[in-house]
Design a protein around this motif. Sequence first.
Motif, PDB file in Angstrom:
ATOM      1  N   PRO A 267       0.699  -1.265  -0.021  1.00  0.00           N
ATOM      2  CA  PRO A 267       0.133   0.042   0.136  1.00  0.00           C
ATOM      3  C   PRO A 267       0.925   1.149   0.066  1.00  0.00           C
ATOM      4  O   PRO A 267       0.540   2.269  -0.708  1.00  0.00           O
ATOM      5  CB  PRO A 267      -0.782  -0.144   1.233  1.00  0.00           C
ATOM      6  N   ALA A 268       1.881   1.355   0.529  1.00  0.00           N
ATOM      7  CA  ALA A 268       2.798   2.387   0.766  1.00  0.00           C
ATOM      8  C   ALA A 268       3.415   2.556  -0.402  1.00  0.00           C
ATOM      9  O   ALA A 268       3.315   3.783  -0.994  1.00  0.00           O
ATOM     10  CB  ALA A 268       3.844   2.382   1.944  1.00  0.00           C
ATOM     11  N   GLY A 269       3.913   1.551  -0.868  1.00  0.00           N
ATOM     12  CA  GLY A 269       4.828   1.944  -2.422  1.00  0.00           C
ATOM     13  C   GLY A 269       4.174   2.215  -3.680  1.00  0.00           C
ATOM     14  O   GLY A 269       4.154   2.987  -4.208  1.00  0.00           O
ATOM     15  N   ALA A 270       2.829   1.500  -3.768  1.00  0.00           N
ATOM     16  CA  ALA A 270       1.816   1.611  -4.925  1.00  0.00           C
ATOM     17  C   ALA A 270       1.256   3.087  -4.712  1.00  0.00           C
ATOM     18  O   ALA A 270       1.151   3.712  -5.825  1.00  0.00           O
ATOM     19  CB  ALA A 270       0.686   0.752  -4.705  1.00  0.00           C
ATOM     20  N   THR A 271       1.004   3.392  -3.580  1.00  0.00           N
ATOM     21  CA  THR A 271       0.404   4.766  -3.346  1.00  0.00           C
ATOM     22  C   THR A 271       1.417   5.911  -3.754  1.00  0.00           C
ATOM     23  O   THR A 271       1.114   6.695  -4.421  1.00  0.00           O
ATOM     24  CB  THR A 271      -0.087   4.984  -2.126  1.00  0.00           C
TER      25      THR A 271
ATOM     26  N   ALA B 196      -3.907   3.088   6.397  1.00  0.00           N
ATOM     27  CA  ALA B 196      -4.274   4.265   6.321  1.00  0.00           C
ATOM     28  C   ALA B 196      -2.968   5.129   6.614  1.00  0.00           C
ATOM     29  O   ALA B 196      -2.659   6.298   5.512  1.00  0.00           O
ATOM     30  CB  ALA B 196      -5.041   4.860   7.367  1.00  0.00           C
ATOM     31  N   TYR B 197      -2.128   5.237   7.385  1.00  0.00           N
ATOM     32  CA  TYR B 197      -1.080   6.026   7.527  1.00  0.00           C
ATOM     33  C   TYR B 197       0.176   5.614   6.663  1.00  0.00           C
ATOM     34  O   TYR B 197       0.758   6.679   6.080  1.00  0.00           O
ATOM     35  CB  TYR B 197      -0.379   5.684   8.959  1.00  0.00           C
ATOM     36  N   ALA B 198       0.135   4.617   6.285  1.00  0.00           N
ATOM     37  CA  ALA B 198       0.994   4.141   5.055  1.00  0.00           C
ATOM     38  C   ALA B 198       0.699   4.984   3.805  1.00  0.00           C
ATOM     39  O   ALA B 198       1.265   5.664   3.044  1.00  0.00           O
ATOM     40  CB  ALA B 198       1.213   2.678   4.691  1.00  0.00           C
ATOM     41  N   MET B 199      -0.567   4.927   3.349  1.00  0.00           N
ATOM     42  CA  MET B 199      -0.907   5.653   2.150  1.00  0.00           C
ATOM     43  C   MET B 199      -0.891   7.028   2.509  1.00  0.00           C
ATOM     44  O   MET B 199      -0.607   7.902   1.519  1.00  0.00           O
ATOM     45  CB  MET B 199      -2.442   5.333   2.088  1.00  0.00           C
ATOM     46  N   GLN B 200      -1.314   7.651   3.554  1.00  0.00           N
ATOM     47  CA  GLN B 200      -1.317   9.093   3.968  1.00  0.00           C
ATOM     48  C   GLN B 200       0.341   9.457   3.712  1.00  0.00           C
ATOM     49  O   GLN B 200       0.718  10.504   3.007  1.00  0.00           O
ATOM     50  CB  GLN B 200      -1.636   9.423   5.294  1.00  0.00           C
ATOM     51  N   ALA B 201       1.394   8.767   4.332  1.00  0.00           N
ATOM     52  CA  ALA B 201       2.698   9.151   4.415  1.00  0.00           C
ATOM     53  C   ALA B 201       3.240   9.057   2.821  1.00  0.00           C
ATOM     54  O   ALA B 201       3.961   9.746   2.334  1.00  0.00           O
ATOM     55  CB  ALA B 201       3.598   8.263   5.219  1.00  0.00           C
TER      56      ALA B 201
ATOM     57  N   GLY C  82      -8.732  -5.293   7.715  1.00  0.00           N
ATOM     58  CA  GLY C  82      -9.814  -4.172   7.948  1.00  0.00           C
ATOM     59  C   GLY C  82      -9.239  -2.886   7.570  1.00  0.00           C
ATOM     60  O   GLY C  82      -8.524  -2.510   7.918  1.00  0.00           O
ATOM     61  N   LEU C  83     -10.282  -1.966   6.916  1.00  0.00           N
ATOM     62  CA  LEU C  83      -9.818  -0.458   6.461  1.00  0.00           C
ATOM     63  C   LEU C  83     -10.713   0.307   7.397  1.00  0.00           C
ATOM     64  O   LEU C  83     -11.811   0.022   7.257  1.00  0.00           O
ATOM     65  CB  LEU C  83     -10.145  -0.398   5.099  1.00  0.00           C
TER      66      LEU C  83
END
Length: 431
Positions: free
Chosen positions: A18-22, A324-329, A51-52
């Motif tokens: 999620p972090a890398g793809a975002t 959520a925080y991985a995507m935000q960062a 869970g999201l």
Amino acid sequence: MVNRRDDDADVIVVGAGPAGATAAHYCAQAGLSVIVLEKARFPRDKICGDGLTPRAVSELVTMGVPIREKDGWIRNQGLRVIGGGHRLELPWPELASYPSYGMARARTSFDQILAEHARATGAKILEGMNVTGPVLDERTGRVVGVTARPVDEQGRRAGEEQTFRAPVVVAADGVSARLATALGIEKRNDRPMGVAVRTYFESPRHDDSWMESHLELWEGKPNESALLPGYGWIFALGDGTVNVGLGSVSSSAAATKIDYKQLFATWMRNVPEEWGFTEENQRGKVRGAALPMAFNRKPLYDRGLMLVGDAGGMVSPFNGEGIAYAMQAARVAADTIAQSRARTTASSREAALRRYPEIMRQDLGGYYTLGKYFVKIIEHPQIMRLCTRYGLPRPLLMKFTVKLLSDCYEPRGGDLVDRVISGLTKIVPAA
């Protein structure tokens, strides 16, 4: 060593979770050339509760990922909390900043959806590429790329080592954080660390509209046996299966001697038979992972390397949520990279990149500090039992708790609870 100068890019992203793809999506959307190096091949699994929270759903919406139920997403309306003799259903709060629903999706498909979304935006994703280390400029010590070698589906070497170069590298390589470690960026042992195990069961509970959290785990019958360490969860996936797991959190990164798989087996022996959590219905092994919390690895930016997601220890101490925080960062990192690439001098480009850790500190530092205090309280089972027994029945306290646990509150304005939480995050020292 093969030098692949034809693969040079504005940004190299290591890891396609999620972090890398975002990060790759937003960088490509900003017009930058992006190479993503992912060791595995999709679809691939990751240890997660699946869970999201509404906060994570908001990031998906901002990213433009389709989240229609007909595409396999199951929505949930809130958190069912069980503990202290109580059973409460707490709807996600109605806020202007976030949707009033969460979702669930197995990581085998969730990660692939995000990676394909980044690829459709223009990112070049190379699967089966195991990054072996950073490439440093001999004069400055700055990261100017990475080395990587092809691997097969079993992770075995399948080709010669290659070099990929870019002025910025985003480390989204997970809890191992090998790139950060290679630069001497060590984890902070004074930050909370969680451990979780999970598996899947075919179950009639697969379409439950609530994310369920068990705040107490018992060796036998509740109140008639020993209280076990940790908490449990049951997340319905809507596809005939549920994600079932348990975890615990410690206020420091000290090693634990708890056998979590045995703990899980003990819990499963005591769940209701009608749930179907049996060996015959189990789909996959019980697998575990560490949950690095509260920015447990700093600095988040150093010499051309940005840390996002688990590599930077961005899991919430309140709920074990990391997506959520991985995507935000990743979104913030991509924006600072794009701003940097638009600058005309080396010093101004570096100044733009250095904004990233400061923005993350302002956005999440106070919240993570509150989480550290929270963990110090609830890491003791006896204290946790008192909190659940006497705190759960109090409506105002539970409204406060569900907003704090889910990190879903209005950062500006909102009701009294929103203002209290926002105020607390500002007055405590940022993590």
